[in-house]
Design a protein around this motif. Structure first.
Motif, PDB file in Angstrom:
ATOM      1  N   GLY A 244      71.532  35.501 -43.041  1.00 56.73           N
ATOM      2  CA  GLY A 244      71.031  35.398 -44.408  1.00 56.73           C
ATOM      3  C   GLY A 244      72.150  35.413 -45.441  1.00 56.73           C
ATOM      4  O   GLY A 244      73.337  35.292 -45.123  1.00 56.73           O
ATOM      5  N   ARG A 245      71.746  35.567 -46.689  1.00 52.92           N
ATOM      6  CA  ARG A 245      72.672  35.520 -47.805  1.00 52.92           C
ATOM      7  C   ARG A 245      73.068  36.936 -48.222  1.00 52.92           C
ATOM      8  O   ARG A 245      72.211  37.760 -48.581  1.00 52.92           O
ATOM      9  CB  ARG A 245      72.029  34.793 -48.993  1.00 52.92           C
ATOM     10  N   TYR A 246      74.367  37.211 -48.179  1.00 52.93           N
ATOM     11  CA  TYR A 246      74.890  38.516 -48.580  1.00 52.93           C
ATOM     12  C   TYR A 246      75.633  38.354 -49.910  1.00 52.93           C
ATOM     13  O   TYR A 246      76.417  37.421 -50.091  1.00 52.93           O
ATOM     14  CB  TYR A 246      75.840  39.076 -47.520  1.00 52.93           C
ATOM     15  N   SER A 247      75.370  39.290 -50.805  1.00 50.08           N
ATOM     16  CA  SER A 247      75.996  39.242 -52.130  1.00 50.08           C
ATOM     17  C   SER A 247      76.707  40.547 -52.434  1.00 50.08           C
ATOM     18  O   SER A 247      76.196  41.632 -52.148  1.00 50.08           O
ATOM     19  CB  SER A 247      74.943  38.970 -53.218  1.00 50.08           C
ATOM     20  N   CYS A 248      77.897  40.405 -53.016  1.00 51.35           N
ATOM     21  CA  CYS A 248      78.688  41.552 -53.486  1.00 51.35           C
ATOM     22  C   CYS A 248      78.549  41.592 -54.998  1.00 51.35           C
ATOM     23  O   CYS A 248      78.840  40.605 -55.688  1.00 51.35           O
ATOM     24  CB  CYS A 248      80.147  41.367 -53.057  1.00 51.35           C
ATOM     25  N   LEU A 249      78.119  42.745 -55.528  1.00 51.14           N
ATOM     26  CA  LEU A 249      77.847  42.864 -56.957  1.00 51.14           C
ATOM     27  C   LEU A 249      78.627  44.041 -57.573  1.00 51.14           C
ATOM     28  O   LEU A 249      78.123  45.164 -57.608  1.00 51.14           O
ATOM     29  CB  LEU A 249      76.356  43.048 -57.225  1.00 51.14           C
ATOM     30  N   PRO A 250      79.844  43.795 -58.064  1.00 54.49           N
ATOM     31  CA  PRO A 250      80.580  44.855 -58.773  1.00 54.49           C
ATOM     32  C   PRO A 250      79.876  45.167 -60.099  1.00 54.49           C
ATOM     33  O   PRO A 250      79.282  44.278 -60.718  1.00 54.49           O
ATOM     34  CB  PRO A 250      81.961  44.234 -59.012  1.00 54.49           C
ATOM     35  N   SER A 251      79.939  46.410 -60.530  1.00 52.43           N
ATOM     36  CA  SER A 251      79.221  46.823 -61.739  1.00 52.43           C
ATOM     37  C   SER A 251      79.782  46.200 -63.009  1.00 52.43           C
ATOM     38  O   SER A 251      79.074  46.084 -64.006  1.00 52.43           O
ATOM     39  CB  SER A 251      79.245  48.352 -61.866  1.00 52.43           C
ATOM     40  N   ASN A 252      81.066  45.768 -63.007  1.00 48.99           N
ATOM     41  CA  ASN A 252      81.665  45.202 -64.218  1.00 48.99           C
ATOM     42  C   ASN A 252      82.352  43.868 -63.972  1.00 48.99           C
ATOM     43  O   ASN A 252      83.333  43.514 -64.626  1.00 48.99           O
ATOM     44  CB  ASN A 252      82.660  46.184 -64.833  1.00 48.99           C
ATOM     45  N   ALA A 253      81.832  43.104 -63.002  1.00 49.68           N
ATOM     46  CA  ALA A 253      82.406  41.792 -62.713  1.00 49.68           C
ATOM     47  C   ALA A 253      81.314  40.880 -62.155  1.00 49.68           C
ATOM     48  O   ALA A 253      80.192  41.321 -61.866  1.00 49.68           O
ATOM     49  CB  ALA A 253      83.561  41.914 -61.711  1.00 49.68           C
ATOM     50  N   ASN A 254      81.675  39.615 -62.012  1.00 50.24           N
ATOM     51  CA  ASN A 254      80.717  38.651 -61.484  1.00 50.24           C
ATOM     52  C   ASN A 254      80.453  38.906 -60.009  1.00 50.24           C
ATOM     53  O   ASN A 254      81.289  39.448 -59.284  1.00 50.24           O
ATOM     54  CB  ASN A 254      81.243  37.227 -61.676  1.00 50.24           C
ATOM     55  N   SER A 255      79.282  38.490 -59.564  1.00 50.00           N
ATOM     56  CA  SER A 255      78.920  38.663 -58.153  1.00 50.00           C
ATOM     57  C   SER A 255      79.452  37.491 -57.334  1.00 50.00           C
ATOM     58  O   SER A 255      79.842  36.445 -57.871  1.00 50.00           O
ATOM     59  CB  SER A 255      77.404  38.760 -58.010  1.00 50.00           C
ATOM     60  N   SER A 257      78.644  35.532 -53.344  1.00 51.21           N
ATOM     61  CA  SER A 257      77.725  35.501 -52.197  1.00 51.21           C
ATOM     62  C   SER A 257      78.307  34.677 -51.061  1.00 51.21           C
ATOM     63  O   SER A 257      79.179  33.814 -51.260  1.00 51.21           O
ATOM     64  CB  SER A 257      76.366  34.924 -52.613  1.00 51.21           C
ATOM     65  N   VAL A 258      77.787  34.949 -49.868  1.00 50.26           N
ATOM     66  CA  VAL A 258      78.188  34.221 -48.671  1.00 50.26           C
ATOM     67  C   VAL A 258      76.990  34.128 -47.737  1.00 50.26           C
ATOM     68  O   VAL A 258      76.151  35.042 -47.697  1.00 50.26           O
ATOM     69  CB  VAL A 258      79.383  34.928 -47.981  1.00 50.26           C
ATOM     70  N   ASN A 259      76.890  33.036 -47.025  1.00 52.92           N
ATOM     71  CA  ASN A 259      75.798  32.853 -46.062  1.00 52.92           C
ATOM     72  C   ASN A 259      76.311  33.183 -44.661  1.00 52.92           C
ATOM     73  O   ASN A 259      77.305  32.610 -44.199  1.00 52.92           O
ATOM     74  CB  ASN A 259      75.282  31.413 -46.104  1.00 52.92           C
ATOM     75  N   VAL A 260      75.618  34.107 -44.010  1.00 50.58           N
ATOM     76  CA  VAL A 260      76.011  34.549 -42.666  1.00 50.58           C
ATOM     77  C   VAL A 260      75.038  33.980 -41.650  1.00 50.58           C
ATOM     78  O   VAL A 260      73.815  34.098 -41.803  1.00 50.58           O
ATOM     79  CB  VAL A 260      76.043  36.090 -42.574  1.00 50.58           C
ATOM     80  N   HIS A 261      75.579  33.365 -40.606  1.00 46.81           N
ATOM     81  CA  HIS A 261      74.774  32.788 -39.528  1.00 46.81           C
ATOM     82  C   HIS A 261      75.117  33.514 -38.233  1.00 46.81           C
ATOM     83  O   HIS A 261      76.263  33.503 -37.793  1.00 46.81           O
ATOM     84  CB  HIS A 261      75.063  31.293 -39.374  1.00 46.81           C
ATOM     85  N   ILE A 262      74.108  34.165 -37.647  1.00 46.01           N
ATOM     86  CA  ILE A 262      74.305  34.859 -36.363  1.00 46.01           C
ATOM     87  C   ILE A 262      73.916  33.888 -35.250  1.00 46.01           C
ATOM     88  O   ILE A 262      72.768  33.433 -35.173  1.00 46.01           O
ATOM     89  CB  ILE A 262      73.463  36.138 -36.281  1.00 46.01           C
TER      90      ILE A 262
END
Length: 294
Positions: A244-255, A257-262
């Motif tokens: 699925g789609r994983y997103s990194c969201l810092p509190s004071n910066a832009n997010s 995302s990356v798509n992970v395929h198992i």
């Protein structure tokens, strides 16, 4: 307040006293600083020691000057209000202006704005004597040198460097990652160009915040804060449902995302990214074979 002639008389008094001390020292090696004032403690109606006179003369002798203890480099995030702080001593009746060096544009005079760009304004703090240039909603183009200038003759100024940065959030290996079933997923989120480290770095999976205490287990996050903040999301024993789609969201910066395929492959112990490297290698090989046939 003492007039000019009175100040001159004080200066003459100091010079006369020093000359007398010099003369006495020549004939009497035991002469000391206290002797300097023995010859006229009440000359012209004054009864002051040298420290008192210097304390009085110094501020009168010096015009406006800048407190250079404040930082000359200010960094602000895109869209976040920035302040350039200018502290001035002995300002008197002089006026403070702010000038942008890029185009020598006069931005403010005293507390009035002299530009059509109303994002710029001057703020005066009566308690500290600070004059601050406020820049609302700063953009990258606002970066550059600004000068706090005092209307002396000639004018004196204090320059400051204003840098507007846009934080960069990245996940190496993206935007598509291929992981073998049963392997460990290691997603690394890197955040650069922040004035301060983020208070929090959140991770989501398919727009849902990840629960590190879920019954699945084996999911953890490690965040290292600093000039460059790095957050590691670790998922052990990768399952098909972890795709699925994983997103990194810092509190004071832009997010980011990356798509992970198992993948349910033949080598569940393969390291992360092996399939990506293999894919690139095959593409290069096909390209070479096509060139060879031409």
């Amino acid at each position: 307040m003492m007039n000019g002639s009175r100040i001159c008389r004080i200066l003459v008094y100091i010079l006369f006293s020093r000359a007398t001390l010099c003369q006495r020292s020549y004939f009497d090696p035991k002469a000391n600083n206290s002797d300097m004032f023995m010859l006229g403690d009440d000359v012209n109606g004054f009864n002051m020691n040298e420290d008192q006179i210097v304390k009085f003369i110094k501020p009168l002798d010096r015009g406006p000057y800048f407190d250079t203890s404040a930082t000359k480099n200010v960094t602000s995030l895109v869209g976040k209000t920035g302040h350039l702080n200018c502290r001035i001593k002995n300002l008197g009746n002089k006026t403070v202006s702010w000038i942008r060096h890029r185009d020598l544009h006069l931005l403010t005079v005293a507390e009035s704005t002299y530009t059509s760009d109303q994002r710029f304004s001057s703020i005066y703090n009566k308690q500290t004597g600070d004059w601050s240039l406020q820049i609302k909603y700063p953009q990258i183009r606002d970066s550059g040198v600004y000068e706090c200038q005092v209307s002396t003759t000639p004018p004196v100024g204090y320059t400051m460097l204003f840098s507007v940065v846009e934080p960069i959030t990245s996940i190496p290996g993206g935007p598509e990652l291929y992981i073998d079933l049963g392997s460990t997923v290691n997603l690394t989120c890197i955040v650069k160009h922040l004035p301060d480290p983020p208070l929090m770095v959140h991770w989501t999976h398919n727009n849902q915040e990840i629960n590190y205490d879920s019954p699945r287990g084996g999911v953890s996050v490690i965040t290292e804060k600093g000039d460059i903040t790095t957050s590691y999301l670790l998922i052990q024993r990768a399952q098909i449902s972890d795709s699925g789609r994983y997103s990194c969201l810092p509190s004071n910066a832009n997010s980011k995302s990356v798509n992970v395929h198992i993948l349910n492959g033949d080598h569940p112990a393969a390291v992360q990214g092996a399939n990506t490297i293999l894919g690139h290698s095959l593409n290069v090989l096909v390209f070479i074979m096509v060139i060879a046939r031409i």
